[in-house]
Design an enzyme around this catalytic site. Structure first.
Site, PDB file in Angstrom:
ATOM      1  N   PRO A 238       0.908  -1.322   0.087  1.00 23.46           N
ATOM      2  CG  PRO A 238       0.042  -1.157   2.204  1.00 23.46           C
ATOM      3  CD  PRO A 238       0.580  -1.844   1.244  1.00 23.46           C
ATOM      4  CG  ASP A 414       5.262  -0.986   2.281  1.00 25.17           C
ATOM      5  OD1 ASP A 414       4.183  -0.745   2.751  1.00 25.17           O
ATOM      6  OD2 ASP A 414       5.594  -1.970   2.255  1.00 25.17           O
ATOM      7  CG  HIS A 415       0.477   4.081   4.979  1.00 27.48           C
ATOM      8  ND1 HIS A 415       1.044   4.155   6.370  1.00 27.48           N
ATOM      9  CD2 HIS A 415      -0.152   5.056   4.882  1.00 27.48           C
ATOM     10  CE1 HIS A 415       0.468   5.270   6.741  1.00 27.48           C
ATOM     11  NE2 HIS A 415      -0.288   6.003   5.804  1.00 27.48           N
ATOM     12  NE  ARG A 416       3.326  -3.878   3.019  1.00 23.52           N
ATOM     13  CZ  ARG A 416       3.912  -4.976   2.221  1.00 23.52           C
ATOM     14  NH1 ARG A 416       3.330  -5.930   2.445  1.00 23.52           N
ATOM     15  NH2 ARG A 416       4.944  -4.638   1.408  1.00 23.52           N
TER      16      ARG A 416
END
Length: 444
Positions: A238, A414-416
Site C-alpha cells: 500500500p 510503503d504504508h505497512r
C-alpha cells in the site's frame, strides 16, 4: 571433439535470455575467455565468454531469438579429442565447464540447479579463464583460501581498469609497494586479451509490423522485467506519496562553487549528489524508510547500511543500479559513483548484481523538465524519492519576494512499514539539507 555450450543460468534463476548479437561466426577460431556473444536477460545485457579454445562449429540461435536456459547455444570443435567414438552424454556434461557467477549447467530439462558447494570442476584451466571474465562477484569453492583485502590502486588506475573491463581483484601488483599500477593493468589486459575497441553496438530487436497503422513491439528483457516489478509493487505494498516544494538556492550556489574549485576538477558534483547525501543522512534519523517487509517471517527488516538505488532511463527501459554502502561515502565519492552508474547503465552494461540488494531509491524526473511525479516503489524497498526540475520562480525570501531556485520533492513509501509522521519527518529532513546544506553538519 565437438563440445556443446548450453546457455547458463545468468543469475537470480532467470529462465531465458534474448540473444542480442554474435561476436563470432562459424569457422572462427576462439580462445579461452574470448567474448563470443551478448545476451539480454530481464535484468541486463551480459557478455558470454568462451569456455573453450577451438573452432566455432555451429551457432544454434540467431540475433533476436529468445533462448531457454539449458538450451544448446553454440558448438565448438576442440583439439585433442580421443579417437574412436563420441563421448557419452554424461561425459559430455562433465566436460563442459561452468561460467563462474552464472550458475551451473542444467542436468535435466527441469529448472537449472546450482552446483553443490565444495565440488571441484573437472577443467580448472577453463574455469580459471572464465573466472577472469565473469562480470559478477562470485565464489568458487575449490580449496579453502584466506580472505583477500580490496586491491590497492589509485583512482586513475581504477578508471583505466574499468575502461578495459579488468577486475582489479585479479591483477597482481608487481611493485614493492603492493599498489596496482597502470602498467600492471595494461599487462593483465593484454594477457587475457580483454583490450578492444569500443564495444559493439547492440542491434535493436526487430518490431513486428501490424496492419500498417500499428506497430507491435515484443515485450522482452528489461522492459518486461520492469513491467512485472511495477505491477507486483503496486498490488503488494500500500503506497502513499507526499510532496514538498523547497527553496534550493543555497544548494545550487554550493554546487556552482564546488564546480569552480580547481581541487575538485573532474568530479562534477551536482544537485543529485547533494540530494543523495541528504537522503543518506535523513535515513539515519528515520530508519523505517530504509527497511523491507518480510512477509514469510512476519518481520520488518531494518537495514543498518544504505544501498542507494539510482533510477536510470535507457533505450532498453528503466534500470535501477545501486551505490553500495552509500551512507559511508563523502559527497565527492557519491557524485563519482552516481556518474559511473549512469554511464554504465546508458552503455547497457549494468549487471544483475549491480541491481540487486537496493534499500532505498532516488529517481530524478527533473531531467525531463517535470516538476513532480508519483514514483512507484522498487519491490522490497520501503521508500523512493523523486527529484523534480529545479526552476527559477518568484518565492518568499526574508520577508519579501525574490527569484529563487525551487524544487519539488515527491516521496512514496510503503504504508505497512512507514506511517505518515515518519514519512513527513524524512521528507522535511531532506528538504532542510537542500534548503540549507550547512544543516548537514548538525546531523549524524
Amino acid at each position: 571433439m565437438r563440445q556443446d555450450f548450453r546457455l547458463p543460468d545468468l543469475g537470480e534463476g532467470l529462465p531465458e535470455a534474448e540473444l542480442v548479437q554474435w561476436l563470432v561466426a562459424e569457422g572462427d577460431s576462439v580462445t579461452l575467455n574470448q567474448t563470443i556473444a551478448e545476451v539480454e536477460t530481464a535484468k541486463a545485457v551480459v557478455e558470454l565468454p568462451s569456455p573453450f579454445a577451438g573452432t566455432v562449429g555451429a551457432l544454434h540461435a540467431s540475433a533476436g531469438d529468445v533462448v531457454e536456459v539449458g538450451s544448446v547455444l553454440i558448438s565448438f570443435d576442440v583439439a585433442g579429442a580421443e579417437a574412436g567414438g563420441e563421448a557419452s552424454g554424461s561425459e559430455q556434461e562433465a566436460s563442459t565447464p561452468n561460467l563462474v557467477g552464472y550458475g551451473a549447467a542444467p542436468r535435466t530439462a527441469a529448472r537449472p540447479q546450482r552446483r553443490a558447494r565444495g565440488s571441484r570442476p573437472d577443467h580448472p584451466q577453463a574455469d580459471t579463464a572464465v573466472l577472469e571474465a565473469a562480470p559478477h562477484d562470485a565464489i568458487v569453492e575449490q580449496e579453502p583460501i584466506e580472505p583477500i583485502e580490496r586491491p590497492r590502486s589509485t583512482p586513475p588506475v581504477r578508471k583505466l581498469a574499468k575502461d578495459l573491463g579488468v577486475d582489479l581483484a585479479l591483477v597482481e601488483a608487481t611493485g614493492a609497494t603492493g599498489i596496482i599500477t597502470r602498467a600492471d593493468v595494461e599487462a593483465y589486459a593484454e594477457h587475457v586479451g580483454r583490450v578492444s575497441a569500443a564495444p559493439p553496438q547492440r542491434t535493436p530487436a526487430p518490431a513486428s509490423l501490424g496492419d500498417g497503422r500499428t506497430t507491435r513491439i515484443p515485450i522482452r528483457g528489461v522492459r518486461k522485467h520492469t513491467a512485472e516489478a511495477m505491477v507486483r509493487s503496486a498490488f503488494t505494498a500500500p503506497q502513499v506519496t507526499t510532496f514538498h516544494t523547497v527553496d534550493v538556492t543555497a544548494t545550487t550556489d554550493l554546487v556552482a562553487s564546488l564546480r569552480a574549485d580547481p581541487a575538485l576538477e573532474g568530479h562534477r558534483i551536482g544537485v543529485m549528489a547533494v540530494a543523495a547525501k541528504a537522503v543518506c543522512l535523513a535515513l539515519s534519523r528515520t530508519p523505517s524508510l530504509n527497511a523491507a517487509w518480510d512477509e514469510a517471517n512476519a518481520e520488518i527488516v531494518e537495514h543498518h547500511y544504505v544501498n542507494l538505488g539510482i533510477a536510470a532511463a535507457t533505450d532498453r527501459g528503466l534500470v535501477v543500479p545501486n551505490v553500495r554502502d552509500a551512507d559511508g561515502m563523502t559527497l565527492v565519492e557519491l557524485a563519482d559513483a552516481i556518474r559511473e552508474l549512469a554511464g554504465t547503465a546508458r552503455a547497457g552494461r549494468t549487471t544483475p548484481a549491480d541491481m540487486a540488494g537496493g534499500t532505498f531509491t532516488i529517481t530524478n524526473v527533473g531531467v525531463f523538465g517535470v516538476e513532480a511525479g508519483t514514483p512507484i516503489l522498487n519491490p522490497g524497498e520501503a521508500g523512493i524519492l523523486a527529484l523534480g526540475a529545479v526552476q527559477r520562480r518568484p518565492w518568499e525570501h526574508e520577508g519579501g519576494i525574490a527569484l529563487r531556485d525551487v524544487m519539488t520533492l515527491s516521496l512514496s513509501f510503503d504504508h505497512r512499514i512507514v506511517d505518515g509522521a515518519e514519512g513527513a519527518r524524512f521528507l522535511m529532513d531532506v528538504a532542510g539539507i537542500l534548503r540549507e546544506p550547512g544543516r548537514a553538519m548538525l546531523m549524524r
